[in-house]
Scaffold this active site. Structure first.
Site, PDB file in Angstrom:
ATOM      1  N   GLU A  86     -15.009 -17.416 -23.484  1.00 58.33           N
ATOM      2  CA  GLU A  86     -14.241 -16.682 -22.275  1.00 58.33           C
ATOM      3  C   GLU A  86     -14.278 -15.220 -22.487  1.00 58.33           C
ATOM      4  O   GLU A  86     -14.028 -14.522 -21.568  1.00 58.33           O
ATOM      5  CB  GLU A  86     -12.801 -17.327 -22.400  1.00 58.33           C
ATOM      6  CG  GLU A  86     -12.724 -18.760 -22.490  1.00 58.33           C
ATOM      7  CD  GLU A  86     -13.145 -19.241 -20.645  1.00 58.33           C
ATOM      8  OE1 GLU A  86     -14.284 -18.621 -20.435  1.00 58.33           O
ATOM      9  OE2 GLU A  86     -12.663 -20.336 -20.460  1.00 58.33           O
ATOM     10  N   HIS A 129     -11.187 -21.180 -31.266  1.00 55.77           N
ATOM     11  CA  HIS A 129     -11.957 -22.306 -30.729  1.00 55.77           C
ATOM     12  C   HIS A 129     -11.355 -23.628 -31.441  1.00 55.77           C
ATOM     13  O   HIS A 129     -11.273 -23.540 -32.701  1.00 55.77           O
ATOM     14  CB  HIS A 129     -13.262 -21.961 -30.490  1.00 55.77           C
ATOM     15  CG  HIS A 129     -13.985 -23.138 -29.541  1.00 55.77           C
ATOM     16  ND1 HIS A 129     -14.402 -24.587 -29.895  1.00 55.77           N
ATOM     17  CD2 HIS A 129     -14.108 -22.913 -28.114  1.00 55.77           C
ATOM     18  CE1 HIS A 129     -14.759 -24.938 -28.797  1.00 55.77           C
ATOM     19  NE2 HIS A 129     -14.576 -24.061 -27.716  1.00 55.77           N
TER      20      HIS A 129
HETATM   21  N1  COA Z   1      -4.697 -15.907 -31.021  1.00 58.79           N
HETATM   22  C1  COA Z   1      -3.774 -15.845 -31.999  1.00 58.79           C
HETATM   23  N2  COA Z   1      -3.335 -17.067 -32.670  1.00 58.79           N
HETATM   24  C2  COA Z   1      -4.277 -18.190 -32.212  1.00 58.79           C
HETATM   25  C3  COA Z   1      -5.411 -18.014 -31.749  1.00 58.79           C
HETATM   26  C4  COA Z   1      -5.305 -16.870 -30.902  1.00 58.79           C
HETATM   27  N3  COA Z   1      -6.359 -16.625 -29.834  1.00 58.79           N
HETATM   28  N4  COA Z   1      -5.940 -19.239 -31.455  1.00 58.79           N
HETATM   29  C5  COA Z   1      -5.252 -19.997 -32.512  1.00 58.79           C
HETATM   30  N5  COA Z   1      -4.216 -19.212 -33.005  1.00 58.79           N
HETATM   31  C6  COA Z   1      -3.499 -19.734 -34.214  1.00 58.79           C
HETATM   32  C7  COA Z   1      -2.394 -20.583 -33.694  1.00 58.79           C
HETATM   33  O1  COA Z   1      -1.123 -19.843 -33.332  1.00 58.79           O
HETATM   34  C8  COA Z   1      -1.887 -21.648 -34.599  1.00 58.79           C
HETATM   35  O2  COA Z   1      -1.095 -20.911 -35.541  1.00 58.79           O
HETATM   36  P1  COA Z   1      -0.081 -21.653 -36.358  1.00 58.79           P
HETATM   37  O3  COA Z   1      -0.718 -22.684 -37.319  1.00 58.79           O
HETATM   38  O4  COA Z   1       0.735 -20.503 -37.317  1.00 58.79           O
HETATM   39  O5  COA Z   1       0.844 -22.088 -35.274  1.00 58.79           O
HETATM   40  C9  COA Z   1      -3.446 -21.707 -35.219  1.00 58.79           C
HETATM   41  O6  COA Z   1      -3.982 -20.587 -35.053  1.00 58.79           O
HETATM   42  C10 COA Z   1      -3.873 -23.063 -34.881  1.00 58.79           C
HETATM   43  O7  COA Z   1      -3.981 -23.151 -33.344  1.00 58.79           O
HETATM   44  P2  COA Z   1      -4.108 -24.457 -32.660  1.00 58.79           P
HETATM   45  O8  COA Z   1      -3.603 -24.291 -31.237  1.00 58.79           O
HETATM   46  O9  COA Z   1      -3.639 -25.665 -33.331  1.00 58.79           O
HETATM   47  O10 COA Z   1      -5.647 -24.446 -32.572  1.00 58.79           O
HETATM   48  P3  COA Z   1      -6.689 -25.280 -31.638  1.00 58.79           P
HETATM   49  O11 COA Z   1      -7.961 -25.415 -32.272  1.00 58.79           O
HETATM   50  O12 COA Z   1      -6.150 -26.203 -30.879  1.00 58.79           O
HETATM   51  O13 COA Z   1      -6.958 -23.799 -30.598  1.00 58.79           O
HETATM   52  C11 COA Z   1      -7.687 -22.552 -28.760  1.00 58.79           C
HETATM   53  C12 COA Z   1      -8.090 -23.505 -29.737  1.00 58.79           C
HETATM   54  C13 COA Z   1      -8.874 -22.435 -27.882  1.00 58.79           C
HETATM   55  C14 COA Z   1      -6.436 -23.437 -27.813  1.00 58.79           C
HETATM   56  C15 COA Z   1      -6.740 -21.350 -29.383  1.00 58.79           C
HETATM   57  O14 COA Z   1      -7.893 -20.858 -30.378  1.00 58.79           O
HETATM   58  C16 COA Z   1      -6.438 -20.416 -28.201  1.00 58.79           C
HETATM   59  O15 COA Z   1      -5.284 -20.806 -27.713  1.00 58.79           O
HETATM   60  N6  COA Z   1      -7.215 -19.542 -27.809  1.00 58.79           N
HETATM   61  C17 COA Z   1      -6.693 -18.610 -26.703  1.00 58.79           C
HETATM   62  C18 COA Z   1      -7.050 -19.046 -25.438  1.00 58.79           C
HETATM   63  C19 COA Z   1      -8.460 -18.977 -25.378  1.00 58.79           C
HETATM   64  O16 COA Z   1      -9.353 -18.249 -25.452  1.00 58.79           O
HETATM   65  N7  COA Z   1      -8.747 -20.247 -24.663  1.00 58.79           N
HETATM   66  C20 COA Z   1     -10.596 -20.359 -24.185  1.00 58.79           C
HETATM   67  C21 COA Z   1     -11.040 -21.517 -24.980  1.00 58.79           C
HETATM   68  S1  COA Z   1     -12.482 -21.575 -24.820  1.00 58.79           S
END
Ligand code: COA
Length: 361
Positions: free
Chosen positions: A300, A247
């Site tokens: 989720e 998150h």
């Molecule tokens: N699985 C694997 N790796 C993940 C991850 C996940 N669910 N969520 C984040 N990461 C990793 C990214 O790959 C990234 O790695 P890197 O730095 O080596 O490239 C790092 O963590 C940071 O990711 P980032 O996208 O910048 O973090 P964020 O704060 O924007 O992410 C989400 C938030 C929710 C977008 C992300 O955790 C995600 O995509 N989750 C899966 C989708 C999901 O559950 N969505 C519902 C949200 S309520």
């Protein structure tokens, strides 16, 4: 000299709000002055709608008449064109909500939109199955009526209660991407319906509200607790993310995951035990891979388990999120209108320079 680019606006505060507060370090969510755990336990969706709209600054003389709004929306169904025949439920909802006429009265438009969403989403579900949409029963609670219109039969009290708890739990969540979209649209002095249409568009993506369907796909693909770890490792090795984990704000488990896990228990979902095993394996693996960026289950993860257990198909999970969050967006529209200013950030130009013909750094 421009400020450095804030990629993704992480940590940037864009509004003061009285609607909800997300504490990502402690895993706490307060909605209109109530901890989410208490709100989900003691309030119906109707109560929660009143609470968020009032927190946003709406003056409610009476509780919102959501049953009447559902009935009014059903009258519109024959005039929605092919909106409810679209293959994707979020596209269907976006298009159908776009048929609502803004009146210039945000509160009236909000009630119309909150009442319309379950009618349109359930109608889409039925239309996709080759069945006629079912008329709402304005005397029923919102959650129960939504479920009845979706599954075509009176739901069990336990299922209606669990769905009501879900709708309360996800009604608002700070400055999420969809809420920000709704506030940006409102800030141009546009109408509430346009803001809701924008919110649906932002919620559709799998990084926001589109994750629970894929979470259920993941649980199906894993199948048994012992298969969790190898499956998750293979997924990460293929460069894919684990849905329902991580998150932007929470550095601990999303408190809504616990609320939904508790709410689904009385339904004796056969997927619950598997979900717990997968969550535990995913938390461990992600902790080992990124010890500096803790990633735990988000809302989720157990949304998928709960909405499946109440009998909704996975294609309807993201639209069901919208059925609730429309109330939160509406509260933010009302608050933005009262307190906000045109939202117009800046960007840094990195294109060709007109004087040197070189790209700027
Ligand atoms: N699985 C694997 N790796 C993940 C991850 C996940 N669910 N969520 C984040 N990461 C990793 C990214 O790959 C990234 O790695 P890197 O730095 O080596 O490239 C790092 O963590 C940071 O990711 P980032 O996208 O910048 O973090 P964020 O704060 O924007 O992410 C989400 C938030 C929710 C977008 C992300 O955790 C995600 O995509 N989750 C899966 C989708 C999901 O559950 N969505 C519902 C949200 S309520």
């Amino acid at each position: 000299m421009t400020n450095p680019t804030s990629n993704g606006l992480e940590g940037v505060v864009v509004a003061d709000t009285a609607i909800s507060e997300v504490d990502g370090e402690r895993g706490r969510l307060v909605i209109a002055g109530h901890d989410v755990e208490q709100l989900a336990l003691h309030s119906t969706f109707e109560d929660a709608v009143s609470a968020v709209l009032t927190a946003g600054g709406a003056r409610l003389a009476d509780p919102p008449r959501l049953g009447a709004a559902r009935a009014a929306a059903f009258e519109l169904v024959p005039r929605l064109g092919d909106a409810l025949a679209m293959p994707d439920g979020m596209d269907a909802l976006r298009t159908a909500v776009g048929h609502l006429r803004p009146t210039g009265d945000d509160l009236a438009d909000a009630i119309a939109a909150i009442g319309a969403a379950p009618v349109f989403v359930a109608g889409w579900n039925r239309t996709c199955g080759g069945l006629a949409p079912i008329a709402p029963d304005p005397t029923l609670p919102h959650a129960e009526d939504y479920l009845r219109m979706s599954i075509g039969a009176a739901p069990s009290p336990a299922a209606a209660k669990a769905l009501d708890a879900y709708l309360v739990t996800v009604i608002d969540h700070g400055m999420s991407a969809s809420t920000f979209s709704a506030r940006v649209i409102t800030s141009t002095a546009s109408d509430l319906i346009s803001a809701i249409v924008g919110g649906v568009g932002a919620l559709k993506g799998p990084l926001h509200g589109g994750a629970p369907g894929p979470v259920l796909d993941m649980l199906d693909a894993i199948g048994s607790p012992e298969a969790a770890e190898p499956w998750l490792l293979a997924e990460l090795a293929a460069g894919r993310r684990i849905m329902g984990m991580g998150h932007r704000i929470y550095r601990v488990r999303d408190p809504r995951a616990a609320v939904l896990e508790t709410a689904v228990r009385p339904l004796a979902s056969r997927r619950l035990e598997l979900a717990r095993a997968v969550e535990s394996a995913a938390s461990k693996i992600l902790r080992e891979r990124k010890p500096d960026r803790p990633m735990a289950a988000n809302v989720e993860f157990y949304t998928a388990v709960l909405l499946d257990a109440v009998g909704l198909p996975r294609e309807q999970f993201a639209p069901t999120f919208a059925v609730s969050r429309i109330a939160g967006w509406s509260a933010h529209v009302i608050e933005q209108r009262r307190t906000g200013r045109l939202i117009r950030p800046a960007s840094r130009y990195v294109g060709l320079s007109a004087s040197t013909g070189q790209y700027r750094q």
